[in-house]
Design a protein around this motif. Structure first.
Motif, mmCIF file in Angstrom:
data_model
loop_
_atom_site.group_PDB
_atom_site.id
_atom_site.type_symbol
_atom_site.label_atom_id
_atom_site.label_comp_id
_atom_site.label_asym_id
_atom_site.label_seq_id
_atom_site.Cartn_x
_atom_site.Cartn_y
_atom_site.Cartn_z
ATOM 1 N N ILE A 100 0.831 -1.213 0.000
ATOM 2 C CA ILE A 100 0.000 0.000 0.000
ATOM 3 C C ILE A 100 0.863 1.259 0.000
ATOM 4 C CG2 ILE A 100 -1.948 1.182 1.107
ATOM 5 C CD1 ILE A 100 -2.496 -1.704 0.314
ATOM 6 N N ALA A 121 -5.540 3.816 5.036
ATOM 7 C CA ALA A 121 -6.253 3.173 3.926
ATOM 8 C C ALA A 121 -6.628 1.731 4.288
ATOM 9 C CB ALA A 121 -5.399 3.204 2.662
ATOM 10 N N LEU A 122 -5.695 1.009 4.925
ATOM 11 C CA LEU A 122 -5.991 -0.370 5.351
ATOM 12 C C LEU A 122 -7.121 -0.389 6.378
ATOM 13 C CD1 LEU A 122 -2.422 -1.927 5.588
ATOM 14 C CD2 LEU A 122 -4.292 -2.691 4.093
ATOM 15 N N LYS A 124 -9.579 1.670 6.520
ATOM 16 C CA LYS A 124 -10.848 1.919 5.826
ATOM 17 C C LYS A 124 -11.443 0.670 5.197
ATOM 18 C CE LYS A 124 -11.066 6.666 5.505
ATOM 19 N NZ LYS A 124 -11.321 7.908 4.810
ATOM 20 N N VAL A 125 -10.604 -0.287 4.823
ATOM 21 C CA VAL A 125 -11.132 -1.525 4.229
ATOM 22 C C VAL A 125 -11.136 -2.666 5.249
ATOM 23 C CG1 VAL A 125 -10.464 -0.864 1.881
ATOM 24 C CG2 VAL A 125 -8.886 -2.231 3.268
ATOM 25 N N ARG A 145 -9.561 -6.690 -0.720
ATOM 26 C CA ARG A 145 -9.696 -5.473 0.095
ATOM 27 C C ARG A 145 -8.365 -4.735 0.193
ATOM 28 N NH1 ARG A 145 -12.178 -6.727 5.492
ATOM 29 N NH2 ARG A 145 -11.914 -8.948 5.063
ATOM 30 N N ALA A 149 -7.447 -0.925 -0.949
ATOM 31 C CA ALA A 149 -6.662 0.042 -0.169
ATOM 32 C C ALA A 149 -5.538 0.622 -1.020
ATOM 33 C CB ALA A 149 -6.090 -0.631 1.081
ATOM 34 N N VAL A 153 -5.306 4.769 -1.932
ATOM 35 C CA VAL A 153 -4.400 5.438 -0.998
ATOM 36 C C VAL A 153 -3.977 6.822 -1.488
ATOM 37 C CG1 VAL A 153 -2.188 4.490 -1.806
ATOM 38 C CG2 VAL A 153 -2.532 4.954 0.629
#
Ligand code: ADP
Ligand code: ADP
Length: 219
Positions: A100, A121-122, A124-125, A145, A149, A153
């Protein structure tokens, strides 16, 4: 935000992937793209990202004619797009977190900031707890997922997801779709291709493609 004007794509004499496709997608919309295998769904996404160019017709993103973009402008276009395409697998030689961080590091973000944003970002998923895992330790749905991310990002305006739920069980597919819908809910324009009848049945807008031709939903 995305407009196709009479777009055709012919890869070779026998392979016509899109025929006279005209459609438009407004900012903030969530649009599903349906159609059997070979209908031209991946080709349509690749044209938005300037991975493939139309044979005839125009593709516009934010009013800009993608066919006229010079080589130097393509990376700027791609930065507006979060791409979740079939052939973009996660890199298996590094951690989820490192996967990511990569899109941020290549655009010059400092390492500390890249790590912070990658973790956000991680989160968020729903994959923050697997940040240090290797991609191959994850299930198919978890890998998707993480791919989401990675795609978001850089805060893209548009997400293009090509069959993100293919081969996933119901529960995993729903998590993947929920992650995508959450970005749409905060204003990101989303196009998602799928065969998932249950998802299509409840979708507000579906564009149907068959043998490269529109069969509904383009207006
Ligand atoms: P879908 O994503 O709906 O399965 P594709 O866009 O992948 O459809 O493919 C549409 C058609 O274009 C298919 O007939 C496919 O074989 C053909 N096609 C796709 N990519 C290429 C390529 N690089 N070269 C030649 N033919 C291609
Ligand atoms: P940060 O500001 O540190 O990036 P946020 O919680 O605001 O933290 O966002 C977390 C991540 O969600 C972002 O780093 C980005 O990866 C992703 N994201 C992508 N697009 C959007 C968007 N339009 N709105 C909010 N978050 C987005």
């Amino acid at each position: 935000m995305i407009e196709f004007q009479s777009v055709s794509k012919q890869y070779s004499a026998e392979a016509v992937a899109l025929r006279d496709v005209s459609l438009s997608v407004a900012k903030g919309e969530l649009v599903y793209l349906a159609g059997p295998s070979g209908a031209g769904k991946s080709t349509l996404f690749k044209m938005i990202a300037a991975i493939e160019r139309p044979t005839t017709g125009k593709v516009l993103v934010n009013g800009e004619d993608i066919g006229k973009l010079g080589k130097a402008a393509v990376p700027f276009l791609r930065r507006k797009l979060g791409l979740i395409l079939q052939e973009q697998r996660l890199l298996t030689d590094r951690s989820v977190l490192a996967n990511i961080m990569l899109p941020l590091l290549v655009t010059g973000a400092p390492k500390r900031e890249a790590e912070q944003r990658a973790r956000a970002a991680l989160d968020k998923v729903g994959m923050l707890d697997r940040a240090n895992a290797a991609p191959l330790e994850l299930s198919g749905g978890e890998q998707q997922r993480v791919a989401i991310a990675r795609a978001i990002v850089n805060r893209p305006q548009i997400i293009l997801a090509d069959e993100p739920t293919a081969n996933l069980d119901r529960a995993s597919a729903d998590k993947v779709l929920d992650a995508l819908r959450a970005f749409n809910a905060v204003g990101v324009t989303c196009m998602i291709s799928t065969h998932d009848e249950q998802v299509l049945a409840s979708a507000s807008r579906v564009i149907h493609l068959d043998h490269g031709q529109l069969a509904g939903g383009a207006a």
